[in-house]
Write an enzyme that holds these catalytic residues in place. Sequence first.
Site, PDB file in Angstrom:
ATOM      1  CG  ASN A 175      51.085   4.285 -33.725  1.00  0.00           C
ATOM      2  OD1 ASN A 175      50.635   3.248 -34.008  1.00  0.00           O
ATOM      3  ND2 ASN A 175      50.893   5.226 -34.526  1.00  0.00           N
ATOM      4  CB  CYS A 183      61.157   6.921 -35.151  1.00  0.00           C
ATOM      5  SG  CYS A 183      60.656   7.017 -33.514  1.00  0.00           S
ATOM      6  CB  CYS A 189      61.951   3.846 -31.410  1.00  0.00           C
ATOM      7  SG  CYS A 189      59.932   4.396 -30.970  1.00  0.00           S
ATOM      8  CB  CYS A 231      56.668   5.119 -31.230  1.00  0.00           C
ATOM      9  SG  CYS A 231      57.532   6.393 -31.989  1.00  0.00           S
ATOM     10  CD  GLU A 291      49.538   9.485 -35.077  1.00  0.00           C
ATOM     11  OE1 GLU A 291      50.161   9.277 -35.637  1.00  0.00           O
ATOM     12  OE2 GLU A 291      48.167  10.272 -35.238  1.00  0.00           O
ATOM     13  CD  GLU A 343      58.871   1.160 -32.913  1.00  0.00           C
ATOM     14  OE1 GLU A 343      57.606   1.956 -32.635  1.00  0.00           O
ATOM     15  OE2 GLU A 343      59.300   1.152 -33.999  1.00  0.00           O
TER      16      GLU A 343
END
Length: 160
Positions: A62, A112, A115, A73, A64, A75
């Site tokens: 990830n 999430c 994702c 993210c 940010e 994934e």
Amino acid sequence: MKSLKIESTLDIFDSMEALPLEVLMLMQRAIEARKNAYAPYSEFNVGAALLLDNNEIITGSNQENASYPSGLCAERTAVYYAASQYPSAKMLTLAIVGGSQLKTSSVPIPPCGACRQAIAEYEMKQASPIAIYFMGETGQVLKSDSLKNLLPFMFDKSAL
């Protein structure tokens, strides 16, 4: 009125050591990828490793950004890279490891919602499931044979 009951079946492994060797190695790559996370705001690091049918393993972490939601993210980092660099390869297995920088996470950390939707797109595109293994830093590993177990009412191109 009628009711609709939806059930999903996931496999539970007591620890990483109970995983098949190929998946254990993939999970270890996700653990390594997690070290490259940039998460100064959430303090929650995630690593992902994606096995393709050409035997390539793509990792992601990830990333940010102070301008939410500009981050990405782990994934989706792995899935989008795989799709852009190996567009004809099928995505077979995705391993995910996540946890807080502030405490040890022993609860499995699933993808999430964003994702899940991104993974669903590629499951539909390739017309075959992507096995998803996910865990915290320690403890149990959960396995879903397909994204459909995690997102039973997927939005896909058939709705357009």
